[in-house]
Design a protein around this motif. Structure first.
Motif, PDB file in Angstrom:
ATOM      1  N   GLN A 357       0.793  -1.158  -0.051  1.00 56.84           N
ATOM      2  CA  GLN A 357      -0.051  -0.011  -0.153  1.00 56.84           C
ATOM      3  C   GLN A 357       0.826   1.375  -0.068  1.00 56.84           C
ATOM      4  OE1 GLN A 357      -3.206  -0.078  -0.615  1.00 56.84           O
ATOM      5  NE2 GLN A 357      -3.205  -2.355  -0.358  1.00 56.84           N
ATOM      6  N   TYR A 358       1.893   1.237   0.744  1.00 53.72           N
ATOM      7  CA  TYR A 358       2.872   2.250   0.726  1.00 53.72           C
ATOM      8  C   TYR A 358       3.475   2.797  -0.545  1.00 53.72           C
ATOM      9  CZ  TYR A 358       5.895   5.483   3.282  1.00 53.72           C
ATOM     10  OH  TYR A 358       6.803   6.658   3.903  1.00 53.72           O
ATOM     11  N   GLN A 359       3.926   1.559  -1.313  1.00 50.99           N
ATOM     12  CA  GLN A 359       4.481   1.601  -2.813  1.00 50.99           C
ATOM     13  C   GLN A 359       3.466   1.478  -3.560  1.00 50.99           C
ATOM     14  OE1 GLN A 359       7.088   3.186  -2.974  1.00 50.99           O
ATOM     15  NE2 GLN A 359       8.609   2.634  -1.287  1.00 50.99           N
ATOM     16  N   LYS A 360       2.060   1.577  -3.540  1.00 49.77           N
ATOM     17  CA  LYS A 360       1.177   1.310  -4.489  1.00 49.77           C
ATOM     18  C   LYS A 360       1.240   1.939  -5.856  1.00 49.77           C
ATOM     19  CE  LYS A 360      -3.918   1.385  -4.790  1.00 49.77           C
ATOM     20  NZ  LYS A 360      -5.287   1.803  -4.258  1.00 49.77           N
ATOM     21  N   GLU A 361       1.508   3.054  -6.035  1.00 48.49           N
ATOM     22  CA  GLU A 361       1.867   3.745  -7.350  1.00 48.49           C
ATOM     23  C   GLU A 361       2.799   2.964  -8.069  1.00 48.49           C
ATOM     24  OE1 GLU A 361       2.448   8.186  -9.275  1.00 48.49           O
ATOM     25  OE2 GLU A 361       2.626   8.030  -7.054  1.00 48.49           O
ATOM     26  N   TYR A 362       3.862   2.652  -7.506  1.00 47.42           N
ATOM     27  CA  TYR A 362       5.066   1.597  -8.238  1.00 47.42           C
ATOM     28  C   TYR A 362       4.540   0.336  -8.507  1.00 47.42           C
ATOM     29  CZ  TYR A 362       8.661  -1.859  -8.593  1.00 47.42           C
ATOM     30  OH  TYR A 362       9.246  -2.834  -9.032  1.00 47.42           O
ATOM     31  N   PHE A 363       3.794  -0.340  -7.706  1.00 46.14           N
ATOM     32  CA  PHE A 363       3.542  -1.673  -8.031  1.00 46.14           C
ATOM     33  C   PHE A 363       2.137  -1.713  -9.082  1.00 46.14           C
ATOM     34  CE2 PHE A 363       4.857  -2.746  -3.632  1.00 46.14           C
ATOM     35  CZ  PHE A 363       5.879  -3.898  -4.179  1.00 46.14           C
ATOM     36  N   LEU A 364       1.586  -0.464  -9.161  1.00 47.31           N
ATOM     37  CA  LEU A 364       0.478  -0.301 -10.418  1.00 47.31           C
ATOM     38  C   LEU A 364       1.153  -0.061 -11.756  1.00 47.31           C
ATOM     39  CD1 LEU A 364      -2.546   1.398  -8.654  1.00 47.31           C
ATOM     40  CD2 LEU A 364      -2.468  -0.795  -9.512  1.00 47.31           C
ATOM     41  N   GLY A 366       5.167  -0.105 -12.426  1.00 45.10           N
ATOM     42  CA  GLY A 366       6.460  -0.822 -12.362  1.00 45.10           C
ATOM     43  C   GLY A 366       7.457   0.379 -12.628  1.00 45.10           C
ATOM     44  N   ASP A 367       7.130   1.565 -12.644  1.00 40.49           N
ATOM     45  CA  ASP A 367       7.911   2.512 -12.884  1.00 40.49           C
ATOM     46  C   ASP A 367       8.785   2.955 -11.576  1.00 40.49           C
ATOM     47  OD1 ASP A 367       9.469   4.995 -13.424  1.00 40.49           O
ATOM     48  OD2 ASP A 367       7.947   6.146 -14.121  1.00 40.49           O
ATOM     49  N   GLU A 368      10.099   2.714 -11.363  1.00 42.55           N
ATOM     50  CA  GLU A 368      10.969   2.629 -10.485  1.00 42.55           C
ATOM     51  C   GLU A 368      10.977   4.108  -9.926  1.00 42.55           C
ATOM     52  OE1 GLU A 368      14.659   0.728 -10.583  1.00 42.55           O
ATOM     53  OE2 GLU A 368      13.911  -1.117 -10.679  1.00 42.55           O
ATOM     54  N   ARG A 369      10.890   4.993 -10.652  1.00 46.26           N
ATOM     55  CA  ARG A 369      10.911   6.476 -10.404  1.00 46.26           C
ATOM     56  C   ARG A 369       9.488   6.757  -9.400  1.00 46.26           C
ATOM     57  NH1 ARG A 369      11.640   8.999 -16.287  1.00 46.26           N
ATOM     58  NH2 ARG A 369      10.078   7.330 -16.563  1.00 46.26           N
ATOM     59  N   LYS A 370       8.605   5.935  -9.303  1.00 41.28           N
ATOM     60  CA  LYS A 370       7.435   5.990  -8.664  1.00 41.28           C
ATOM     61  C   LYS A 370       7.574   5.589  -7.261  1.00 41.28           C
ATOM     62  CE  LYS A 370       4.899   7.520 -11.930  1.00 41.28           C
ATOM     63  NZ  LYS A 370       4.388   9.013 -11.992  1.00 41.28           N
ATOM     64  N   LEU A 371       8.848   5.142  -6.895  1.00 38.22           N
ATOM     65  CA  LEU A 371       9.153   4.518  -5.634  1.00 38.22           C
ATOM     66  C   LEU A 371       9.241   5.500  -4.687  1.00 38.22           C
ATOM     67  CD1 LEU A 371      11.612   1.595  -6.253  1.00 38.22           C
ATOM     68  CD2 LEU A 371       9.469   1.352  -5.043  1.00 38.22           C
ATOM     69  N   ARG A 372       8.599   5.433  -3.393  1.00 39.69           N
ATOM     70  CA  ARG A 372       8.435   6.565  -2.363  1.00 39.69           C
ATOM     71  C   ARG A 372       9.586   6.341  -1.374  1.00 39.69           C
ATOM     72  NH1 ARG A 372       2.855   6.463   0.420  1.00 39.69           N
ATOM     73  NH2 ARG A 372       3.922   8.087   1.653  1.00 39.69           N
ATOM     74  N   PRO A 373      10.301   7.391  -0.949  1.00 41.34           N
ATOM     75  CA  PRO A 373      11.054   6.985   0.105  1.00 41.34           C
ATOM     76  C   PRO A 373      10.629   6.295   1.363  1.00 41.34           C
ATOM     77  CG  PRO A 373      11.373   9.293  -0.529  1.00 41.34           C
ATOM     78  CD  PRO A 373      10.168   8.762  -1.165  1.00 41.34           C
ATOM     79  N   MET A 374      11.229   5.034   1.473  1.00 43.55           N
ATOM     80  CA  MET A 374      10.691   4.321   2.666  1.00 43.55           C
ATOM     81  C   MET A 374      11.591   3.742   3.645  1.00 43.55           C
ATOM     82  SD  MET A 374       8.070   1.074   2.040  1.00 43.55           S
ATOM     83  CE  MET A 374       9.206   0.271   1.291  1.00 43.55           C
ATOM     84  N   ILE A 375      11.632   3.873   4.989  1.00 47.58           N
ATOM     85  CA  ILE A 375      12.423   3.469   5.684  1.00 47.58           C
ATOM     86  C   ILE A 375      11.626   2.086   6.733  1.00 47.58           C
ATOM     87  CG2 ILE A 375      14.084   5.093   5.832  1.00 47.58           C
ATOM     88  CD1 ILE A 375      12.973   5.930   8.516  1.00 47.58           C
ATOM     89  N   LEU A 376      12.320   1.363   7.561  1.00 46.77           N
ATOM     90  CA  LEU A 376      11.824   0.461   8.178  1.00 46.77           C
ATOM     91  C   LEU A 376      10.677   0.977   9.063  1.00 46.77           C
ATOM     92  CD1 LEU A 376      14.763  -1.981   8.912  1.00 46.77           C
ATOM     93  CD2 LEU A 376      13.014  -2.605   7.457  1.00 46.77           C
ATOM     94  N   LYS A 377      11.237   1.977   9.794  1.00 45.08           N
ATOM     95  CA  LYS A 377      10.230   2.758  10.804  1.00 45.08           C
ATOM     96  C   LYS A 377       8.989   3.263  10.247  1.00 45.08           C
ATOM     97  CE  LYS A 377      10.368   6.104  14.667  1.00 45.08           C
ATOM     98  NZ  LYS A 377       8.937   6.562  14.310  1.00 45.08           N
ATOM     99  N   ASP A 378       8.790   3.484   8.832  1.00 43.27           N
ATOM    100  CA  ASP A 378       7.513   3.962   8.163  1.00 43.27           C
ATOM    101  C   ASP A 378       6.542   2.699   8.292  1.00 43.27           C
ATOM    102  OD1 ASP A 378       8.625   6.434   7.509  1.00 43.27           O
ATOM    103  OD2 ASP A 378       9.314   5.727   5.914  1.00 43.27           O
ATOM    104  N   ILE A 379       7.129   1.721   7.957  1.00 41.46           N
ATOM    105  CA  ILE A 379       6.285   0.366   7.904  1.00 41.46           C
ATOM    106  C   ILE A 379       5.721  -0.012   9.529  1.00 41.46           C
ATOM    107  CG2 ILE A 379       5.866  -2.123   7.047  1.00 41.46           C
ATOM    108  CD1 ILE A 379       5.929   0.188   5.147  1.00 41.46           C
ATOM    109  N   ALA A 380       7.005   0.022  10.243  1.00 43.75           N
ATOM    110  CA  ALA A 380       6.639  -0.315  11.750  1.00 43.75           C
ATOM    111  C   ALA A 380       5.660   0.422  12.478  1.00 43.75           C
ATOM    112  CB  ALA A 380       8.003  -0.374  12.467  1.00 43.75           C
TER     113      ALA A 380
END
Length: 485
Positions: A357-364, A366-380
């Motif tokens: 869900q955090y990287q929904k735009e990328y998974f829809l 496949g454009d790696e430029r759509k990857l959001r900055p994400m660290i372990l604490k964001d998901i935790a």
């Protein structure tokens, strides 16, 4: 002088069950299956397969007090009825495939073969050598590494032959035998350097103007060739650009690692089994956990029968009481393991779903430029679990997406602000940097300063040293080594 005093201390400890859960969470699918198999072998009270009417998870909740020392429990303290069921389903009904219907059972064939060293030794059998020469040749073959090189000086090999083989010889003899070994296949094997490896391969090729020039370049101008000083090479060898280009093409066709070209080697190849699968259905993402991570587990019927026999026995001997205590311990272990497996399933699914869900735009897209900055604490923070739990899931699990199978931790990246003050992923900047380098003029590659300027124009104000760091992380050499004639 001895003194007694009281001290109050607040400490945090993990229970054996929590430790077991943490260990299970970090296991990928294949390792989890091995761990499950081990537990089934070690604990006869645990069986796999769905069995209707068997003891269910919620029936265990209040059966026993886990804090009671099992050695102090008497058989009379155990309520056997709570361990038993009225199940009369035959055993053959429980022998089923635990995998979901969507999972493919892929069995990789294993090809038997000889090792690289054995392959070289078999070729030596066709060469006439006396006993001492054969021993030296065999020792040289044993010194060849997996890349196909001999990295040790001949003086060291001479000493080793004397100490280990009781063979006293000189470097000249060893070098003569080495040239015999270098005539073996694949071409270039047993070379002592990259330069020697390439020269051996070129000498086996048909003599043409381009191969002769290529050999001359390697023998007389190897350092200038590796540094791509093309103008100096043109002047030194008095050739045209086209002739130099043809010679370089010949060299580029050679194999710098002849050991890796042996098709019969027995190197272990890791087979990755995705732990998750993401599919796009009608514009929405669907996440599924590999069915092999969700086995059906239940308590053994045989153990139930043993408890039933003890219950019906009129006289209870000490050995029978000891048996009941043993059975209880095995049932406890089975209960804890089933708990841990189910919690593992839930933790894996919840964590991966949050990442998806955090990287929904990328998974829809496949454009790696759509990857959001994400660290372990964001998901935790999202799933309200500890950062270490998220790390255990991300570091060892793979997800099958429409864009390939990838390690989950690859979706994590730090952030950097662009000119608009927005947080962008460092992966996005690396992708743009890779694209810019891929489109550069190969006769005049872009320096790190020019790359930094281009990125700044695109809205990513980063320093030259940061560009150099990202370039090295991408495995891209400096501008001078990217130059082509």
């Amino acid at each position: 002088m001895l003194k007694q005093h009281l001290q109050f201390k607040l400490s945090q400890k993990l229970s054996p069950q929590q430790i077991q859960l943490m260990k299970l969470i970090q296991l990928p699918t294949q390792a989890f299956e091995q761990r499950l198999k081990q537990e089934l072998e070690e604990n006869p009270a645990l069986e796999s397969g769905k069995e209707e009417g068997e003891l269910q998870q919620d029936e265990f909740e209040d059966i026993y007090d886990n804090e009671t020392d099992s050695e102090n429990i008497s058989a009379d303290d155990i309520n056997i009825d709570e361990y038993l069921s009225d199940d009369e389903i035959p055993d053959y009904r429980t022998q089923i495939n635990n995998y979901s219907s969507d999972d493919e059972e892929k069995n990789l064939p294993y090809a038997a073969g000889i090792s690289f060293t054995q392959y070289l030794i078999s070729q030596l059998n066709t060469v006439y050598l006396n006993d001492e020469e054969w021993a030296i040749a065999e020792f040289l073959v044993g010194s060849v590494d997996e890349g196909g090189y001999i990295r040790r000086p001949l003086s060291d090999i001479m000493d080793d032959l004397a100490f280990t083989q009781n063979i006293y010889t000189d470097e000249h003899t060893i070098e003569r035998i080495l040239h015999i070994v270098q005539d073996l296949d694949p071409a270039g094997v047993a070379a002592r350097s990259l330069e020697e490896c390439l020269i051996i391969q070129l000498k086996r090729k048909d003599a043409t103007p381009s191969t002769r020039l290529a050999l001359e370049l390697l023998e007389k101008s190897f350092e200038q060739f590796t540094k791509k000083h093309y103008q100096k090479l043109l002047q030194k060898h008095n050739v045209s650009e086209e002739e130099l280009k043809d010679a370089i093409t010949e060299i580029e066709r050679l194999n710098p690692k002849p050991g890796g070209s042996y098709s019969g080697n027995t190197r272990i190849v890791e087979h990755v089994v995705p732990d998750f699968s993401i599919r796009i259905t009608e514009g929405e993402l669907e996440l599924s956990l590999n069915g092999r991570n969700a086995p059906e587990l239940h308590v053994s019927r045989e153990y139930n029968n043993m408890l039933e026999g003890y219950k019906n026995a009129k006289e209870k001997s000490k050995s029978q009481k000891d048996t009941v205590i043993f059975i209880k311990q095995k049932l406890d272990a089975a209960k804890w393991f089933i708990d841990a497996v189910r919690q593992r399933q839930q933790t894996l699914f919840v964590t991966m779903n949050a990442i998806m869900q955090y990287q929904k735009e990328y998974f829809l897209t496949g454009d790696e430029r759509k990857l959001r900055p994400m660290i372990l604490k964001d998901i935790a923070d999202t799933i309200q679990m500890d950062v270490s739990t998220v790390s255990r899931v991300a570091n060892s699990k793979y997800v099958d997406t429409p864009y390939g199978t990838k390690l989950i931790k690859e979706y994590f990246s730090e952030s950097m602000k662009n000119e608009q003050g927005e947080d962008v992923s460092t992966k996005e900047i690396k992708k743009i940097l890779e694209t810019v380098i891929g489109e550069e003029a190969k006769r005049k590659p872009l320096t790190d300063d020019k790359l930094a300027a281009i990125l700044k124009e695109k809205g990513y104000p980063i320093a030259r040293r940061t560009v150099a760091k990202y370039r090295e992380q991408l495995g891209i050499p400096v501008a001078r080594l990217r130059k082509e004639i």
